[in-house]
Design a protein around this motif. Structure first.
Motif, PDB file in Angstrom:
ATOM      1  N   LEU A 140      -3.872  -6.523   7.712  1.00  0.00           N
ATOM      2  CA  LEU A 140      -3.900  -7.962   7.911  1.00  0.00           C
ATOM      3  C   LEU A 140      -2.519  -8.535   8.199  1.00  0.00           C
ATOM      4  O   LEU A 140      -2.374  -9.732   8.391  1.00  0.00           O
ATOM      5  CB  LEU A 140      -4.480  -8.650   6.663  1.00  0.00           C
ATOM      6  CG  LEU A 140      -5.909  -8.261   6.312  1.00  0.00           C
ATOM      7  CD1 LEU A 140      -6.333  -8.914   4.999  1.00  0.00           C
ATOM      8  CD2 LEU A 140      -6.850  -8.673   7.432  1.00  0.00           C
ATOM      9  N   GLY A 141      -1.500  -7.700   8.215  1.00  0.00           N
ATOM     10  CA  GLY A 141      -0.164  -8.172   8.502  1.00  0.00           C
ATOM     11  C   GLY A 141       0.619  -8.564   7.261  1.00  0.00           C
ATOM     12  O   GLY A 141       1.714  -9.090   7.364  1.00  0.00           O
ATOM     13  N   PHE A 142       0.057  -8.351   6.093  1.00  0.00           N
ATOM     14  CA  PHE A 142       0.770  -8.602   4.857  1.00  0.00           C
ATOM     15  C   PHE A 142       1.312  -7.282   4.330  1.00  0.00           C
ATOM     16  O   PHE A 142       0.847  -6.213   4.697  1.00  0.00           O
ATOM     17  CB  PHE A 142      -0.163  -9.215   3.804  1.00  0.00           C
ATOM     18  CG  PHE A 142      -0.692 -10.558   4.188  1.00  0.00           C
ATOM     19  CD1 PHE A 142       0.102 -11.687   4.109  1.00  0.00           C
ATOM     20  CD2 PHE A 142      -1.985 -10.699   4.629  1.00  0.00           C
ATOM     21  CE1 PHE A 142      -0.380 -12.923   4.460  1.00  0.00           C
ATOM     22  CE2 PHE A 142      -2.485 -11.934   4.988  1.00  0.00           C
ATOM     23  CZ  PHE A 142      -1.680 -13.047   4.903  1.00  0.00           C
ATOM     24  N   TRP A 143       2.282  -7.376   3.448  1.00  0.00           N
ATOM     25  CA  TRP A 143       2.899  -6.180   2.886  1.00  0.00           C
ATOM     26  C   TRP A 143       2.402  -5.946   1.474  1.00  0.00           C
ATOM     27  O   TRP A 143       2.156  -6.884   0.728  1.00  0.00           O
ATOM     28  CB  TRP A 143       4.416  -6.333   2.895  1.00  0.00           C
ATOM     29  CG  TRP A 143       4.960  -6.319   4.280  1.00  0.00           C
ATOM     30  CD1 TRP A 143       5.059  -7.376   5.130  1.00  0.00           C
ATOM     31  CD2 TRP A 143       5.437  -5.191   4.996  1.00  0.00           C
ATOM     32  NE1 TRP A 143       5.584  -6.968   6.331  1.00  0.00           N
ATOM     33  CE2 TRP A 143       5.828  -5.635   6.271  1.00  0.00           C
ATOM     34  CE3 TRP A 143       5.580  -3.846   4.675  1.00  0.00           C
ATOM     35  CZ2 TRP A 143       6.348  -4.774   7.224  1.00  0.00           C
ATOM     36  CZ3 TRP A 143       6.105  -3.001   5.626  1.00  0.00           C
ATOM     37  CH2 TRP A 143       6.478  -3.460   6.883  1.00  0.00           C
ATOM     38  N   ARG A 144       2.258  -4.677   1.109  1.00  0.00           N
ATOM     39  CA  ARG A 144       1.866  -4.317  -0.253  1.00  0.00           C
ATOM     40  C   ARG A 144       2.888  -3.342  -0.812  1.00  0.00           C
ATOM     41  O   ARG A 144       3.584  -2.655  -0.066  1.00  0.00           O
ATOM     42  CB  ARG A 144       0.468  -3.728  -0.296  1.00  0.00           C
ATOM     43  CG  ARG A 144       0.339  -2.401   0.373  1.00  0.00           C
ATOM     44  CD  ARG A 144      -1.065  -1.840   0.211  1.00  0.00           C
ATOM     45  NE  ARG A 144      -1.204  -0.722   1.116  1.00  0.00           N
ATOM     46  CZ  ARG A 144      -2.223  -0.562   1.921  1.00  0.00           C
ATOM     47  NH1 ARG A 144      -3.211  -1.414   1.930  1.00  0.00           N
ATOM     48  NH2 ARG A 144      -2.274   0.479   2.714  1.00  0.00           N
ATOM     49  N   VAL A 145       2.941  -3.292  -2.137  1.00  0.00           N
ATOM     50  CA  VAL A 145       3.919  -2.430  -2.803  1.00  0.00           C
ATOM     51  C   VAL A 145       3.179  -1.449  -3.690  1.00  0.00           C
ATOM     52  O   VAL A 145       2.426  -1.848  -4.585  1.00  0.00           O
ATOM     53  CB  VAL A 145       4.908  -3.249  -3.660  1.00  0.00           C
ATOM     54  CG1 VAL A 145       5.903  -2.339  -4.337  1.00  0.00           C
ATOM     55  CG2 VAL A 145       5.620  -4.285  -2.812  1.00  0.00           C
ATOM     56  N   GLN A 146       3.397  -0.177  -3.436  1.00  0.00           N
ATOM     57  CA  GLN A 146       2.881   0.885  -4.294  1.00  0.00           C
ATOM     58  C   GLN A 146       3.846   2.060  -4.197  1.00  0.00           C
ATOM     59  O   GLN A 146       4.453   2.276  -3.163  1.00  0.00           O
ATOM     60  CB  GLN A 146       1.466   1.284  -3.899  1.00  0.00           C
ATOM     61  CG  GLN A 146       1.328   1.817  -2.502  1.00  0.00           C
ATOM     62  CD  GLN A 146      -0.118   2.051  -2.127  1.00  0.00           C
ATOM     63  OE1 GLN A 146      -1.022   1.448  -2.678  1.00  0.00           O
ATOM     64  NE2 GLN A 146      -0.335   2.923  -1.174  1.00  0.00           N
ATOM     65  N   ASN A 179       5.316  11.182 -11.577  1.00  0.00           N
ATOM     66  CA  ASN A 179       3.938  11.651 -11.337  1.00  0.00           C
ATOM     67  C   ASN A 179       2.864  10.631 -11.699  1.00  0.00           C
ATOM     68  O   ASN A 179       1.741  10.993 -12.031  1.00  0.00           O
ATOM     69  CB  ASN A 179       3.677  12.971 -12.067  1.00  0.00           C
ATOM     70  CG  ASN A 179       4.473  14.094 -11.468  1.00  0.00           C
ATOM     71  OD1 ASN A 179       4.664  14.156 -10.260  1.00  0.00           O
ATOM     72  ND2 ASN A 179       4.972  14.980 -12.307  1.00  0.00           N
ATOM     73  N   LYS A 180       3.207   9.359 -11.652  1.00  0.00           N
ATOM     74  CA  LYS A 180       2.242   8.299 -11.912  1.00  0.00           C
ATOM     75  C   LYS A 180       2.315   7.297 -10.769  1.00  0.00           C
ATOM     76  O   LYS A 180       3.396   6.993 -10.275  1.00  0.00           O
ATOM     77  CB  LYS A 180       2.558   7.614 -13.239  1.00  0.00           C
ATOM     78  CG  LYS A 180       1.537   6.600 -13.644  1.00  0.00           C
ATOM     79  CD  LYS A 180       1.826   6.049 -15.030  1.00  0.00           C
ATOM     80  CE  LYS A 180       0.806   5.011 -15.385  1.00  0.00           C
ATOM     81  NZ  LYS A 180       1.113   4.347 -16.640  1.00  0.00           N
ATOM     82  N   ARG A 181       1.174   6.791 -10.337  1.00  0.00           N
ATOM     83  CA  ARG A 181       1.117   5.825  -9.241  1.00  0.00           C
ATOM     84  C   ARG A 181       1.174   4.403  -9.798  1.00  0.00           C
ATOM     85  O   ARG A 181       0.493   4.076 -10.754  1.00  0.00           O
ATOM     86  CB  ARG A 181      -0.156   6.002  -8.440  1.00  0.00           C
ATOM     87  CG  ARG A 181      -0.318   4.919  -7.366  1.00  0.00           C
ATOM     88  CD  ARG A 181      -1.473   5.183  -6.505  1.00  0.00           C
ATOM     89  NE  ARG A 181      -0.986   6.170  -5.540  1.00  0.00           N
ATOM     90  CZ  ARG A 181      -1.681   6.608  -4.526  1.00  0.00           C
ATOM     91  NH1 ARG A 181      -2.899   6.210  -4.344  1.00  0.00           N
ATOM     92  NH2 ARG A 181      -1.167   7.485  -3.694  1.00  0.00           N
ATOM     93  N   TYR A 182       1.993   3.587  -9.155  1.00  0.00           N
ATOM     94  CA  TYR A 182       2.130   2.181  -9.525  1.00  0.00           C
ATOM     95  C   TYR A 182       1.744   1.323  -8.332  1.00  0.00           C
ATOM     96  O   TYR A 182       2.172   1.579  -7.214  1.00  0.00           O
ATOM     97  CB  TYR A 182       3.576   1.864  -9.927  1.00  0.00           C
ATOM     98  CG  TYR A 182       3.992   2.570 -11.192  1.00  0.00           C
ATOM     99  CD1 TYR A 182       3.819   1.973 -12.427  1.00  0.00           C
ATOM    100  CD2 TYR A 182       4.528   3.852 -11.138  1.00  0.00           C
ATOM    101  CE1 TYR A 182       4.189   2.626 -13.590  1.00  0.00           C
ATOM    102  CE2 TYR A 182       4.899   4.510 -12.291  1.00  0.00           C
ATOM    103  CZ  TYR A 182       4.732   3.895 -13.509  1.00  0.00           C
ATOM    104  OH  TYR A 182       5.091   4.550 -14.655  1.00  0.00           O
ATOM    105  N   ASN A 183       0.936   0.299  -8.564  1.00  0.00           N
ATOM    106  CA  ASN A 183       0.535  -0.641  -7.539  1.00  0.00           C
ATOM    107  C   ASN A 183       1.026  -2.012  -7.986  1.00  0.00           C
ATOM    108  O   ASN A 183       0.461  -2.616  -8.882  1.00  0.00           O
ATOM    109  CB  ASN A 183      -0.978  -0.625  -7.362  1.00  0.00           C
ATOM    110  CG  ASN A 183      -1.418  -1.478  -6.203  1.00  0.00           C
ATOM    111  OD1 ASN A 183      -0.616  -2.122  -5.542  1.00  0.00           O
ATOM    112  ND2 ASN A 183      -2.708  -1.484  -5.957  1.00  0.00           N
TER     113      ASN A 183
END
Length: 72
Positions: free
Chosen positions: A22-28, A33-37
């Motif tokens: 959609l043209g927006f930015w996301r941070v992850q 060894n752990k995923r952060y959103n």
């Protein structure tokens, strides 16, 4: 091996900051060894990078920052 989106079969972007369809930015990101959103809907890449820096500082993570000289 690159990961593919199960719906579109396109290669998924990797890295801490990426632009959504959609043209927006996301941070992850992954750390210890752990995923952060952190979230999505940031209007610019810089806004997303600053959000990641803020999150990393608040959680006391030992992770490189995009803007290490700034104080939040």
């Amino acid at each position: 091996q690159k990961k593919l989106d199960s719906k579109t079969n396109k290669v998924l972007e990797s890295g801490p900051v990426q632009e959504s369809k959609l043209g927006f930015w996301r941070v992850q990101f992954r750390f210890d060894n752990k995923r952060y959103n952190v979230g999505s809907g940031y209007m610019t890449e810089e806004d997303a990078a600053r959000a990641m820096d803020t999150y990393v500082r608040e959680k006391g993570m030992d992770k490189p920052l995009h803007f290490p000289d700034e104080v939040s």
